[in-house]
Scaffold this motif. Structure first.
Motif, PDB file in Angstrom:
ATOM      1  N   ILE A  60       0.732  -8.848   6.865  1.00 56.54           N
ATOM      2  CA  ILE A  60      -0.269  -8.187   6.028  1.00 56.54           C
ATOM      3  C   ILE A  60      -0.457  -9.022   4.759  1.00 56.54           C
ATOM      4  O   ILE A  60       0.294  -9.978   4.537  1.00 56.54           O
ATOM      5  N   ASP A  61      -1.467  -8.686   3.941  1.00 55.36           N
ATOM      6  CA  ASP A  61      -1.677  -9.522   2.751  1.00 55.36           C
ATOM      7  C   ASP A  61      -0.858  -8.991   1.563  1.00 55.36           C
ATOM      8  O   ASP A  61      -0.245  -7.931   1.639  1.00 55.36           O
ATOM      9  N   ARG A  62      -0.874  -9.755   0.479  1.00 49.86           N
ATOM     10  CA  ARG A  62       0.012  -9.423  -0.652  1.00 49.86           C
ATOM     11  C   ARG A  62      -0.328  -8.086  -1.293  1.00 49.86           C
ATOM     12  O   ARG A  62       0.565  -7.338  -1.665  1.00 49.86           O
ATOM     13  N   ALA A  63      -1.626  -7.834  -1.449  1.00 46.41           N
ATOM     14  CA  ALA A  63      -2.010  -6.570  -2.090  1.00 46.41           C
ATOM     15  C   ALA A  63      -1.520  -5.397  -1.241  1.00 46.41           C
ATOM     16  O   ALA A  63      -1.025  -4.395  -1.775  1.00 46.41           O
ATOM     17  N   GLU A  64      -1.623  -5.549   0.058  1.00 40.42           N
ATOM     18  CA  GLU A  64      -1.146  -4.478   0.950  1.00 40.42           C
ATOM     19  C   GLU A  64       0.363  -4.335   0.846  1.00 40.42           C
ATOM     20  O   GLU A  64       0.900  -3.216   0.796  1.00 40.42           O
ATOM     21  N   VAL A  95      -2.843  -6.651 -16.117  1.00 46.20           N
ATOM     22  CA  VAL A  95      -2.084  -5.443 -15.794  1.00 46.20           C
ATOM     23  C   VAL A  95      -2.752  -4.882 -14.543  1.00 46.20           C
ATOM     24  O   VAL A  95      -3.860  -4.346 -14.615  1.00 46.20           O
ATOM     25  N   HIS A  96      -2.100  -5.086 -13.392  1.00 51.30           N
ATOM     26  CA  HIS A  96      -2.669  -4.542 -12.146  1.00 51.30           C
ATOM     27  C   HIS A  96      -2.241  -3.083 -12.042  1.00 51.30           C
ATOM     28  O   HIS A  96      -1.079  -2.785 -11.756  1.00 51.30           O
ATOM     29  N   THR A  97      -3.193  -2.188 -12.290  1.00 49.43           N
ATOM     30  CA  THR A  97      -2.830  -0.769 -12.339  1.00 49.43           C
ATOM     31  C   THR A  97      -2.631  -0.181 -10.951  1.00 49.43           C
ATOM     32  O   THR A  97      -1.979   0.847 -10.802  1.00 49.43           O
ATOM     33  N   LEU A  98      -3.260  -0.801  -9.936  1.00 49.27           N
ATOM     34  CA  LEU A  98      -3.270  -0.293  -8.561  1.00 49.27           C
ATOM     35  C   LEU A  98      -3.994   1.045  -8.444  1.00 49.27           C
ATOM     36  O   LEU A  98      -3.829   1.762  -7.457  1.00 49.27           O
ATOM     37  N   VAL A  99      -4.782   1.355  -9.451  1.00 53.18           N
ATOM     38  CA  VAL A  99      -5.707   2.490  -9.331  1.00 53.18           C
ATOM     39  C   VAL A  99      -6.925   1.954  -8.589  1.00 53.18           C
ATOM     40  O   VAL A  99      -7.494   0.938  -9.004  1.00 53.18           O
ATOM     41  N   PRO A 100      -7.310   2.601  -7.475  1.00 58.18           N
ATOM     42  CA  PRO A 100      -8.389   2.047  -6.650  1.00 58.18           C
ATOM     43  C   PRO A 100      -9.646   1.758  -7.464  1.00 58.18           C
ATOM     44  O   PRO A 100     -10.098   2.588  -8.251  1.00 58.18           O
ATOM     45  N   GLY A 101     -10.168   0.554  -7.286  1.00 61.41           N
ATOM     46  CA  GLY A 101     -11.428   0.190  -7.925  1.00 61.41           C
ATOM     47  C   GLY A 101     -11.314  -0.222  -9.388  1.00 61.41           C
ATOM     48  O   GLY A 101     -12.303  -0.625  -9.994  1.00 61.41           O
ATOM     49  N   ALA A 108       1.894  12.003  -7.814  1.00 66.00           N
ATOM     50  CA  ALA A 108       1.304  12.601  -9.020  1.00 66.00           C
ATOM     51  C   ALA A 108       1.959  12.019 -10.272  1.00 66.00           C
ATOM     52  O   ALA A 108       1.373  12.059 -11.358  1.00 66.00           O
ATOM     53  N   GLU A 109       3.164  11.487 -10.132  1.00 63.56           N
ATOM     54  CA  GLU A 109       3.937  11.029 -11.279  1.00 63.56           C
ATOM     55  C   GLU A 109       4.076   9.511 -11.382  1.00 63.56           C
ATOM     56  O   GLU A 109       4.257   8.977 -12.466  1.00 63.56           O
ATOM     57  N   ARG A 110       4.054   8.828 -10.216  1.00 65.59           N
ATOM     58  CA  ARG A 110       4.417   7.403 -10.207  1.00 65.59           C
ATOM     59  C   ARG A 110       3.567   6.660  -9.190  1.00 65.59           C
ATOM     60  O   ARG A 110       2.825   7.260  -8.443  1.00 65.59           O
ATOM     61  N   GLY A 111       3.764   5.335  -9.144  1.00 65.49           N
ATOM     62  CA  GLY A 111       3.160   4.519  -8.094  1.00 65.49           C
ATOM     63  C   GLY A 111       2.031   3.643  -8.596  1.00 65.49           C
ATOM     64  O   GLY A 111       1.836   2.548  -8.105  1.00 65.49           O
ATOM     65  N   SER A 112       1.259   4.130  -9.565  1.00 64.00           N
ATOM     66  CA  SER A 112       0.220   3.300 -10.170  1.00 64.00           C
ATOM     67  C   SER A 112       0.329   3.467 -11.684  1.00 64.00           C
ATOM     68  O   SER A 112       1.020   4.366 -12.173  1.00 64.00           O
ATOM     69  N   LEU A 113      -0.346   2.581 -12.416  1.00 61.86           N
ATOM     70  CA  LEU A 113      -0.241   2.576 -13.879  1.00 61.86           C
ATOM     71  C   LEU A 113      -1.465   3.273 -14.458  1.00 61.86           C
ATOM     72  O   LEU A 113      -2.575   2.751 -14.407  1.00 61.86           O
ATOM     73  N   ARG A 114      -1.271   4.466 -14.978  1.00 61.02           N
ATOM     74  CA  ARG A 114      -2.380   5.238 -15.541  1.00 61.02           C
ATOM     75  C   ARG A 114      -1.839   6.140 -16.639  1.00 61.02           C
ATOM     76  O   ARG A 114      -0.665   6.529 -16.599  1.00 61.02           O
TER      77      ARG A 114
END
Ligand code: ZN
Length: 551
Positions: free
Chosen positions: A482-486, A26-32, A503-509
């Motif tokens: 650019i690369d895939r993650a970008e 599950v790639h949350t895309l939350v930095p780190g 604040a509501e969307r874009g990453s999984l948290r």
């Protein structure tokens, strides 16, 4: 549940999840944050994540749907930050001429449709195709369309501003060889002064006003099918960059009917507003919408859309067009007038997206935005957005970044349009379109989209394009890749930022809206060419499965 420092607290046991997914990653895309293995959704929101596949099993209740997908990858749902859902809705039941490879096939599809359509009824085509991709590399003529059917008015449409009509349709529109073209429009004639059937730009309005207005139920059915198609590619939110103000009611009806599979953020079209009074009249209607409290998570009005220059064949350039030493494309606004229009819009608390395609177009738009910001230094970031910024030179990129202006970019538009663009601008300038590598290295806020119907929509076809720079005419400007993650970030985290909803969307948290996609392979590491046709097994928007089967 046991609280380690206190006693057992059974009454604070978490509510069971509605949906629990166990996946390879599950790639949350939350930095780190490293990839997780399980994610739980309750209602419209994400409630928990775990690095262990069984780490959330405590949340399984009798009604929990458990999706056990040990090979799958979960990502946030994608935003398409510059697209045209309204046009897709109109087009979805058209004759599918985008599937034709040559004119015989194209006309055959129209003939086929005519055979099962009552005489006298209009026949129209899909709009997401380009004649350069037909073997003959041209549009059909009126005569050819007449041979396909003389019993139906036929409207062949490509994009929003190009049409070819058969004789029956020309008659119904009252167009003859003597009809004067409206300002900003072309009624094409051949060397003998006869109609070719082709109408360009403002001339399309001559036909639009005689077309039967589709019933509300037909419009809603079109949006239902089109939004489901977006969701089937992994898109969870569309930012529609050209919504006629009267279509806000159509979108509202679609929402009420449960017909929207994706979230919709509408940019109301300001293309017809030329005077301050016309801009005010448009804003009055938008203010009435806002005052009625119509916005919700699923559908809201984002702002107003203007355009400062043309597209492939009319984008405003510093250097002349290829083979046309006196032609530099077209600016559609006097800069001072656009400053005044934008100020009226932002003065009422709305945001503005402005189309700019050529380098002169972008430079002039940055002059406009700079002037607006000079008058209103406290304008919230993200209020002013560049749409496309196709040919963005180093000095223009530096200015946009210094001004804090985000940019929406659309590789699919370049993918399908590169050949047309090369003919107008030459290879070098075409290869310079969308310098994503430079933009990101220099610190810009970008978000990605498709510009359907000019380019195909789809989550991974866009990632494939941004990482390979492939187009229908080969690789162009590979140094801008650019690369895939970008590329994935431009459709998720960064897109939510540009839209103003991070604040509501874009990453999984936990706490974020449950907008997510489940992929059969990991898009970050699968063979790059597999991305092109890759479809998600499931798309979830606000906890609701909008594509794929529920178990
Ligand atoms: Zn567009």
């Amino acid at each position: 549940m046991t609280d380690p420092d206190h006693h057992a607290v059974p009454d604070s046991a978490p509510a069971p999840a509605d949906l629990l997914i166990r996946a390879a990653a599950v790639h949350t895309l939350v930095p780190g944050e490293p990839p997780q293995r399980a994610i739980a959704v309750t209602g419209a929101r994400i409630t928990a994540l775990s690095p262990a596949p069984d780490g959330l099993d405590v949340l399984i209740g009798t009604a929990t749907e458990v999706l056990d997908a040990p090979a799958a990858t979960v990502l946030p749902a994608f935003d398409d930050t510059h697209t045209h859902l309204i046009l897709a809705g109109h087009s979805v039941h058209g004759v599918p001429v985008h599937q034709a490879r040559d004119l015989a096939g194209f006309l055959g599809l129209i003939r086929e449709r005519a055979a099962r359509t009552p005489a006298g009824q209009w026949i129209h085509t899909t709009i997401n195709w380009q004649e350069v991709h037909l073997a003959e590399q041209r549009m059909p003529t009126t005569e050819e369309l007449d041979r396909a059917t003389a019993d139906h008015p036929v409207l062949v449409r490509r994009g929003a501003y190009n049409m070819v009509l058969n004789s029956a349709a020309l008659r119904l529109a009252g167009i003859t060889a003597a009809t004067p073209a409206p300002p900003g429009g072309v009624i094409e004639l051949d060397e003998q002064g006869r109609l070719t059937g082709r109408l360009v730009n403002k001339a399309v309005e001559l036909v639009e006003r005689v077309l039967p207005r589709p019933a509300r139920t037909e419009r809603v059915a079109g949006l239902r099918a089109a939004s489901a198609d977006y969701a089937a590619t992994g898109i969870g939110t569309v930012r529609d960059c050209l919504v006629p103000v009267e279509d806000l009611d159509v979108l509202r009806a679609a929402r009420a009917a449960g017909a929207l599979s994706v979230r919709v953020r509408a940019l109301v079209s300001g293309f017809a507003a030329r005077t301050p009074e016309q801009v005010d009249a448009l804003l009055d209607r938008m203010d009435a919408w806002r005052a009625a409290g119509e916005d919700d998570d699923l559908f809201r009005v984002w702002g107003v859309k203007f355009g400062i220059d043309g597209g492939f064949e009319a984008g405003a350039l510093d250097e002349p067009y290829q083979g046309q030493p006196c032609y530099h494309g077209r600016l559609l606004w006097e800069p001072a007038e656009l400053v005044a229009a934008v100020e009226r819009v932002v003065g009422r608390g709305w945001r503005v997206g402005v189309h700019a395609w050529g380098d002169r177009g972008l430079r002039t738009l940055l002059d406009v935005f700079e002037e607006v910001l000079k008058h209103r230094p406290g304008l919230p970031p993200g209020t002013l957005v560049v749409e496309h910024g196709g040919l963005a030179r180093a000095d223009q990129r530096a200015r946009a970044i210094a001004l804090g202006i985000p940019v929406t970019v659309q590789h699919p538009l370049l993918h399908d349009g590169a050949l047309t663009q090369q003919r107008a601008w030459g290879r070098e300038r075409t290869a310079g379109i969308f310098p994503l590598r430079e933009w990101l290295d220099e610190g810009a806020l970008l978000a990605a989209g498709s510009d359907f119907p000019v380019g195909p929509y789809g989550a991974m076809v866009s990632v494939w394009g941004m990482t390979t720079r492939r187009t229908t005419t080969g690789v162009v400007g590979p140094e801008h890749a650019i690369d895939r993650a970008e590329a994935i970030a431009l459709h998720t985290v960064d897109a939510a930022r540009l839209v103003g909803e991070s604040a509501e969307r874009g990453s999984l948290r936990p706490g974020a809206l449950a907008d997510l996609t489940v992929w059969p392979v990991d898009p970050l590491s699968c063979p790059v060419d597999a991305l092109r046709g890759l479809r998600p097994e499931r798309t979830v928007v606000g906890g609701r499965t909008v594509h794929g089967t529920t178990g």
